[in-house]
Design a protein around this motif. Sequence first.
Motif, short mmCIF file in Angstrom:
data_model
loop_
_atom_site.label_atom_id
_atom_site.label_comp_id
_atom_site.label_asym_id
_atom_site.label_seq_id
_atom_site.Cartn_x
_atom_site.Cartn_y
_atom_site.Cartn_z
N VAL A 112 -44.89 11.69 25.34
CA VAL A 112 -46.01 11.95 24.43
C VAL A 112 -46.74 13.19 24.95
O VAL A 112 -47.14 13.22 26.10
CB VAL A 112 -47.01 10.77 24.38
CG1 VAL A 112 -48.03 11.02 23.29
CG2 VAL A 112 -46.29 9.46 24.17
N THR A 115 -50.88 15.49 18.75
CA THR A 115 -49.98 14.67 19.54
C THR A 115 -48.56 14.76 18.99
O THR A 115 -48.36 14.83 17.78
CB THR A 115 -50.39 13.18 19.55
OG1 THR A 115 -50.52 12.74 18.20
CG2 THR A 115 -51.70 12.96 20.27
N ARG A 169 -54.04 8.89 21.93
CA ARG A 169 -55.37 9.36 21.52
C ARG A 169 -56.47 8.57 22.20
O ARG A 169 -57.54 9.09 22.48
CB ARG A 169 -55.52 9.29 20.00
CG ARG A 169 -54.75 10.39 19.27
CD ARG A 169 -55.16 10.49 17.82
NE ARG A 169 -54.77 9.33 17.05
CZ ARG A 169 -53.61 9.20 16.43
NH1 ARG A 169 -52.74 10.19 16.47
NH2 ARG A 169 -53.31 8.11 15.76
N PRO A 184 -46.44 18.45 15.62
CA PRO A 184 -47.53 17.54 16.05
C PRO A 184 -48.27 16.90 14.87
O PRO A 184 -48.29 17.44 13.77
CB PRO A 184 -48.47 18.49 16.80
CG PRO A 184 -48.23 19.82 16.18
CD PRO A 184 -46.78 19.86 15.82
N GLU A 185 -48.86 15.74 15.18
CA GLU A 185 -49.82 15.12 14.25
C GLU A 185 -51.22 15.47 14.74
O GLU A 185 -51.45 15.54 15.95
CB GLU A 185 -49.70 13.60 14.31
CG GLU A 185 -48.41 13.04 13.78
CD GLU A 185 -48.32 11.53 14.02
OE1 GLU A 185 -47.23 10.98 13.86
OE2 GLU A 185 -49.36 10.94 14.40
N SER A 215 -48.77 7.14 19.31
CA SER A 215 -49.75 8.22 19.10
C SER A 215 -51.16 7.69 19.29
O SER A 215 -52.01 8.33 19.91
CB SER A 215 -49.61 8.80 17.70
OG SER A 215 -48.36 9.40 17.54
N GLN A 216 -51.39 6.52 18.72
CA GLN A 216 -52.72 5.92 18.81
C GLN A 216 -53.10 5.65 20.27
O GLN A 216 -54.22 5.92 20.70
CB GLN A 216 -52.75 4.61 18.01
CG GLN A 216 -54.05 3.82 18.11
CD GLN A 216 -55.23 4.65 17.65
OE1 GLN A 216 -55.14 5.39 16.67
NE2 GLN A 216 -56.35 4.56 18.37
N ALA A 238 -50.06 15.41 24.31
CA ALA A 238 -51.37 15.44 23.65
C ALA A 238 -52.07 16.74 24.05
O ALA A 238 -52.20 17.04 25.24
CB ALA A 238 -52.20 14.23 24.05
N VAL A 263 -44.66 12.82 19.73
CA VAL A 263 -44.02 11.69 20.42
C VAL A 263 -42.53 11.78 20.21
O VAL A 263 -42.06 11.97 19.09
CB VAL A 263 -44.53 10.34 19.85
CG1 VAL A 263 -43.94 9.18 20.63
CG2 VAL A 263 -46.04 10.28 19.86
#
Lengths: 181, 268
Positions: free
Chosen positions: B248, B237, B148, B229-230, B144-145, B250, B239
């Motif tokens: 992924v 996002t 982003r 999603p987060e 996720s990171q 986004a 995953v």
Amino acid sequence: MVEDPTPLDIAQVVAEHHQAVYRYAYRLTGSVQDAEDLTQQVFLAAHQKLGHLRSPGSVRSWLFVIVRNSFLTDCQKRRPVAVDPLGLDMNTVPAEIPDRGEIDPERLQLALDELLPDFRVVLVMFYFEGCSYREIADRLEVPIGTVMSRLARAKAFLRSKLLPASSGTAGAAHHATDHGG
Amino acid sequence: MGHAPNDDVRIREAMEACRPGTDDLRDPDLAFLADRMAASPQLRGTFERLQHWDEKVRDVFGEIPVPEGLADRILAGLASTPGAPASPDPDEAAKPSLAEPAAWRASRRRILALFGGLSAAAAALLGFALWPESPPALTPADVSQWARSQFPDEVSQPGHLVAENPPSSDFPAGPDFDLARFPRMKWRWIKFHGYDGVAYDLRSTPGRRATLYVVRCVVPDLPAIPPPPEFTGDLATGVWQSGALLYVLAVEGPRGTYESLMPPRTLT
């Protein structure tokens, strides 16, 4: 077999294109500082992605894409944008065309600054990049009809701001500023 | 001008769309304007004045003084920023770009196809697959990171229209993201911790971005279906892992925007 082109050098890209990128950025942002910041931002992105570009001949249009997209992204972050603010009054084609020296570059920029970003971008692509309405539609991924409408409205607004009232421009300015659709 | 109002607007928009010093009037969609002007000297006169005006405005548009020392400041700024390679990454150089000449692209496609065929044959003969592999010590949060951090830069990325130049079938977007839903979908190559992948630009309207990343690698502990999603700021996002492929998604905007692309679902 065609050989791989010579890799682009960022210093050379800066040397050849920084003036055009800055001018493009200035017409969009309307401020020396913002234009310089945007130019810096564009070359930073270009530096990081230069390896993706193969054709030196397309560097300038690629840089212009970055300018436009960065500008529009910044605008979205700053404020919400109303849709289609300009009334269409085409009674602004002057009976007599003034000399080029009579078009005040500062007034031109002030008029551009009054336009919403979507309209400003279309106008800059038309006048500065020399794009056709089809190219504008394709690059911005908006319908051709939308581009033609924005172009006509934005150009009429520009004339209403730049031409003296005696040149037959009456009636356009209030449509452009009331944001009434 | 003596036309119906809608016709008037059409004529005026067409006149405004013609660039000075070009043959834009030959554009099939603008050809009607030439016919109208042939029948109306007044319209022709207006058009010529407009072209003359546009020519002058165009000249003034480029008259902007450039600050002294700008190039030096740009280069100094680049020098103080870590990151970019000075020359194209050899891996990336082997991948197609919209900007490159068609002949070169076609020629390289043949070479890549040849190598691809040989690699597949060699893998089959040896009886093992070269990939997918698991990136060491990566977690779902790392993925996720990574997404982003990728997403903000993408506004400047060129891409290939999937409809015209589709990516390798090794990186399918999946049935949720087919061309019927996203006719203007673009793609480009990406790297995820050294693994090849494809990013699909799903933007369907200007100003709202969404990207689907598809990477051929396995990250442990990921769900097999798209999860809720987060959110980080304005970016959502999701995953998941589908077989050998890491996905992924986004999406810029609120939850509703994400769910319009990927509705919530459960395992059946």
